[in-house]
Design an enzyme around this catalytic site. Structure first.
Site, PDB file in Angstrom:
ATOM      1  N   ARG A 196     -15.002 -49.335   1.851  1.00  0.00           N
ATOM      2  CA  ARG A 196     -14.526 -49.049   3.195  1.00  0.00           C
ATOM      3  C   ARG A 196     -13.733 -47.735   3.215  1.00  0.00           C
ATOM      4  NH1 ARG A 196     -13.498 -54.615   2.287  1.00  0.00           N
ATOM      5  NH2 ARG A 196     -14.625 -56.012   3.718  1.00  0.00           N
ATOM      6  N   LYS A 221      -9.270 -55.350   2.853  1.00  0.00           N
ATOM      7  CA  LYS A 221      -9.168 -55.797   4.242  1.00  0.00           C
ATOM      8  C   LYS A 221      -9.060 -57.316   4.330  1.00  0.00           C
ATOM      9  CE  LYS A 221     -11.800 -55.715   8.579  1.00  0.00           C
ATOM     10  NZ  LYS A 221     -13.058 -55.268   9.220  1.00  0.00           N
ATOM     11  N   HIS A 276     -18.102 -45.524   8.935  1.00  0.00           N
ATOM     12  CA  HIS A 276     -18.380 -46.906   8.559  1.00  0.00           C
ATOM     13  C   HIS A 276     -19.878 -47.169   8.429  1.00  0.00           C
ATOM     14  CE1 HIS A 276     -16.822 -50.905   7.831  1.00  0.00           C
ATOM     15  NE2 HIS A 276     -17.755 -51.405   8.606  1.00  0.00           N
ATOM     16  N   ARG A 279     -21.271 -47.497   4.975  1.00  0.00           N
ATOM     17  CA  ARG A 279     -21.203 -48.814   4.331  1.00  0.00           C
ATOM     18  C   ARG A 279     -22.468 -49.619   4.632  1.00  0.00           C
ATOM     19  NH1 ARG A 279     -17.744 -52.697   2.078  1.00  0.00           N
ATOM     20  NH2 ARG A 279     -17.504 -54.676   3.204  1.00  0.00           N
ATOM     21  N   HIS A 303     -17.667 -58.726   1.082  1.00  0.00           N
ATOM     22  CA  HIS A 303     -17.781 -59.541   2.292  1.00  0.00           C
ATOM     23  C   HIS A 303     -17.387 -60.977   1.986  1.00  0.00           C
ATOM     24  CE1 HIS A 303     -20.507 -56.192   3.539  1.00  0.00           C
ATOM     25  NE2 HIS A 303     -19.846 -56.385   4.660  1.00  0.00           N
ATOM     26  N   TYR A 312     -24.493 -56.471   7.835  1.00  0.00           N
ATOM     27  CA  TYR A 312     -24.447 -55.120   7.283  1.00  0.00           C
ATOM     28  C   TYR A 312     -25.745 -54.727   6.596  1.00  0.00           C
ATOM     29  CZ  TYR A 312     -19.466 -54.397   8.081  1.00  0.00           C
ATOM     30  OH  TYR A 312     -18.249 -54.206   8.663  1.00  0.00           O
TER      31      TYR A 312
END
Length: 334
Positions: A196, A221, A276, A279, A303, A312
């Site tokens: 990230r 995160k 982003h 990613r 994740h 994603y």
């Protein structure tokens, strides 16, 4: 037994004394409400399920948010953002209400109000997630066992499908050509690691283990640590950089990275491309170009759920057709 007495022109006080239970009191505006509450509490005491409502009925939402900000927000990956979100909720009229009086309809009204202000579905869901967490903490950690979570009973706005922006044609080459040397390294590193923006911006050399080809992210995160393996290309990028005793590896904070990406995308003529999106691109390439299984990819990307990982992963149809034709992942077909 319950004693109900009038206090002033428009107040009725209920006082319940029952052997084995603490004295319980509450004041109402009508005798009807006072009588109904007394019957409810006495019934719960008779059945042995009574839980004191004192804390929940004497603590406002704003007061609870203050405690949340002081005790819980500092432990999150982005305390400042969570504190700002909590402060914004405190400015709402219903924040002056006692916790026990907030119901599902109040949460529904809050959602409608946010929608009318133009807040997006994901922003509103983050507000609701904070409120839900607050009610759960109050019930389990702060002695408000009687408190139910009104957020669970309210309808939440549907979150739109995740972005699926990937490089098309020669967009990657054009974007890299528009980057200065330092930012080009950041872009390439993101494509190799799926890290990230903030993880890259805050990465320092003490987290990098070139010998074992990995980077330790002590706090992500999700609030958890993660070790990211480094590909040969990612290793070469790090080896090409000057080493410093302190400070971030790439020398760019997250806001500077965002501005650099916008400037490079505009210069390269690559529309609607955000940092982003790198990613997304990286995770999709893991699926397309490597033999890593889904659990290994999840360990790299960090994740928390397969559902989030699936959002994603946007695989190119042509690559899937090659797989159906017997080509292995990573093969070029030549």
């Amino acid at each position: 037994m319950a004693t109900i007495r009038k206090r002033g022109p428009a107040q009725w006080e209920v006082r319940i004394r029952k052997r084995g239970w603490p004295v319980t009191c509450k004041t109402f505006e009508t005798k009807y409400d006072a009588t109904r509450w007394a019957r409810e509490i006495e019934s719960e005491m008779d059945r042995g399920i009574f839980v004191s409502r004192v804390e929940a009925e004497s603590t406002t939402l704003s007061e609870a948010l203050d405690r949340y900000i002081d005790e819980y927000a500092p432990n999150l990956s982005d305390p400042r953002r969570e504190k700002n979100r909590a402060r914004a909720i405190q400015r709402r009229p219903f924040a002056s209400r006692f916790m026990a009086t907030i119901k599902g309809k109040d949460i529904a009204a809050f959602v409608k109000e946010r929608q009318e202000e133009g807040a997006g579905p994901n922003t509103i869901r983050l507000d609701l997630a904070l409120l839900s967490k607050l009610f759960e903490i109050a019930a389990t950690d702060w002695g408000m066992e009687s408190l139910s979570n009104p957020v669970k009973r309210a309808n939440k706005p549907k979150v739109p499908a995740g972005r699926s922006r990937r490089f098309q044609d020669d967009e990657e080459e054009r974007l890299l050509a528009a980057c200065d040397e330092r930012f080009a390294c950041v872009v390439k590193f993101a494509l190799e690691t799926a890290m990230r923006r903030e993880e890259i911006a805050t990465m320092v050399w003490s987290q990098v283990d070139l010998k074992n080809r990995s980077v330790l992210l002590p706090r992500t995160k999700n609030g958890e640590s993660r070790t990211v393996p480094l590909s040969p290309a990612a290793l070469n990028i790090l080896k090409s950089l000057p080493r410093t005793i302190s400070g971030p590896v790439f020398g760019m904070n997250k806001d500077k990275i965002t501005r650099a990406m916008k400037a490079a995308a505009d210069k390269a003529g690559v529309p609607d491309f955000r940092f982003h999106d790198l990613r997304h691109e990286a995770v999709s390439r893991f699926f397309e170009n490597t033999n890593l299984d889904v659990m290994e990819i999840r360990a790299i990307s960090g994740h928390k759920s397969m559902q989030m990982l699936a959002r994603y992963s946007h695989l190119r149809t042509g690559r899937l057709a090659d797989r159906l034709a017997g080509m292995k992942r990573g093969d070029t077909g030549s």
